[in-house]
Motif scaffolding. Structure first.
Motif, short mmCIF file in Angstrom:
data_model
loop_
_atom_site.label_atom_id
_atom_site.label_comp_id
_atom_site.label_asym_id
_atom_site.label_seq_id
_atom_site.Cartn_x
_atom_site.Cartn_y
_atom_site.Cartn_z
N ASP A 1 -4.19 -0.30 -4.35
CA ASP A 1 -4.95 0.61 -5.22
C ASP A 1 -4.13 0.93 -6.48
OD1 ASP A 1 -3.21 2.82 -4.70
OD2 ASP A 1 -4.41 3.47 -2.98
N GLY A 2 -4.76 1.67 -7.38
CA GLY A 2 -4.15 1.95 -8.67
C GLY A 2 -2.87 2.76 -8.57
N CYS B 1 0.87 -1.19 0.00
CA CYS B 1 0.00 0.00 0.00
C CYS B 1 0.91 1.24 0.00
CB CYS B 1 -0.97 -0.03 1.18
SG CYS B 1 -0.18 -0.04 2.81
N LEU C 1 -3.64 -6.12 -8.84
CA LEU C 1 -4.48 -5.40 -7.88
C LEU C 1 -5.21 -6.45 -7.04
CD1 LEU C 1 -6.01 -2.57 -10.08
CD2 LEU C 1 -4.83 -2.21 -7.90
N TYR D 1 -0.19 0.40 -7.55
CA TYR D 1 0.09 -0.47 -8.70
C TYR D 1 1.03 0.23 -9.69
CZ TYR D 1 -1.02 -3.35 -12.82
OH TYR D 1 -0.94 -4.15 -13.93
N ASP E 1 -15.59 -3.73 -5.32
CA ASP E 1 -14.55 -2.68 -5.36
C ASP E 1 -13.41 -3.08 -6.29
OD1 ASP E 1 -14.94 -1.05 -2.33
OD2 ASP E 1 -15.93 -2.96 -2.70
N ARG E 2 -12.85 -2.07 -6.96
CA ARG E 2 -11.65 -2.30 -7.79
C ARG E 2 -10.37 -2.02 -7.02
NH1 ARG E 2 -13.30 -1.60 -13.30
NH2 ARG E 2 -11.18 -2.22 -13.83
N GLU E 3 -10.51 -1.24 -5.91
CA GLU E 3 -9.36 -0.85 -5.10
C GLU E 3 -9.74 -0.94 -3.62
OE1 GLU E 3 -7.26 2.66 -7.61
OE2 GLU E 3 -8.93 3.33 -6.36
N CYS F 1 -7.88 -6.48 -5.40
CA CYS F 1 -9.34 -6.60 -5.53
C CYS F 1 -9.77 -7.50 -6.69
CB CYS F 1 -9.99 -5.23 -5.63
SG CYS F 1 -10.06 -4.39 -4.04
#
Ligand code: 4NP
Length: 169
Positions: free
Chosen positions: A99-100, A19, A121, A103, A131-133, A123
């Motif tokens: 998260d992006g 993170c 990622l 990444y 959620d994507r993140e 997620c």
């Protein structure tokens, strides 16, 4: 799809959670995954570590608010924050970004692109949450920390479902 792993008999499968600060989300993912690994008698076959893309909190323990939310779910957080380093690309089989931004910051350190296949990622492994993140809980309230634990438990269960057959092979 996970990167190929052909050394299951000789060494553990190594997961690194990443993170920004390495005091909230990634230590939580590490603690949750270690809990699941123990429950499934996979200790020694899968190992976990965590890191941050920033240097902000190097040496710090997990955030008190994050630890409190984790303990409520029976998860103990431990370790001291460290910064992600290029050597981690070789040292781990799979690198899970929260998260992006994390990444992209990880991939920016892989100048040759040789390790991009190891970076995912987290997620993408969720089975229930959409959620994507994993949202950054640092500047928010208690509910945000609880949400991170619930989301990461879903992601870690989905991830373990994919890793387990590889290490039991
Ligand atoms: P983490 O949370 O990336 O999940 O450890 C944060 C920790 C510290 C800060 C931001 C996010 N910070 O801005 O200091």
């Amino acid at each position: 799809m996970l990167p190929p792993f052909e050394a299951a008999m000789t060494r553990p499968y190594r997961l690194l959670f990443v993170c920004l600060g390495n005091i909230c989300r990634s230590p939580s993912a590490e603690g949750i995954m270690n809990h699941l690994i123990q429950q499934r008698s996979l200790s020694g076959q899968i190992t976990c570590d965590s890191a941050g893309t920033s240097s902000y909190h190097i040496g710090s323990s997990p955030d008190r608010r994050m630890s409190a939310a984790a303990v409520q779910q029976g998860i103990t957080l431990s370790g001291a924050a460290r910064q992600f380093e290029p050597a981690d690309f070789e040292a781990f089989d799979l690198i899970l970004a929260m998260d992006g931004d994390n990444y992209r910051n990880i991939l920016a350190l892989d100048r040759s692109g040789a390790y991009a296949h190891k970076v995912k990622l987290i997620c993408q492994f969720c089975r229930h949450f959409k959620d994507r993140e994993v949202p950054d809980p640092y500047y928010g309230g208690e509910s945000g920390f609880k949400y991170v634990i619930d989301l990461l438990r879903d992601a870690c269960e989905g991830l373990l479902e994919q890793v387990e057959p590889q290490v039991r092979a």
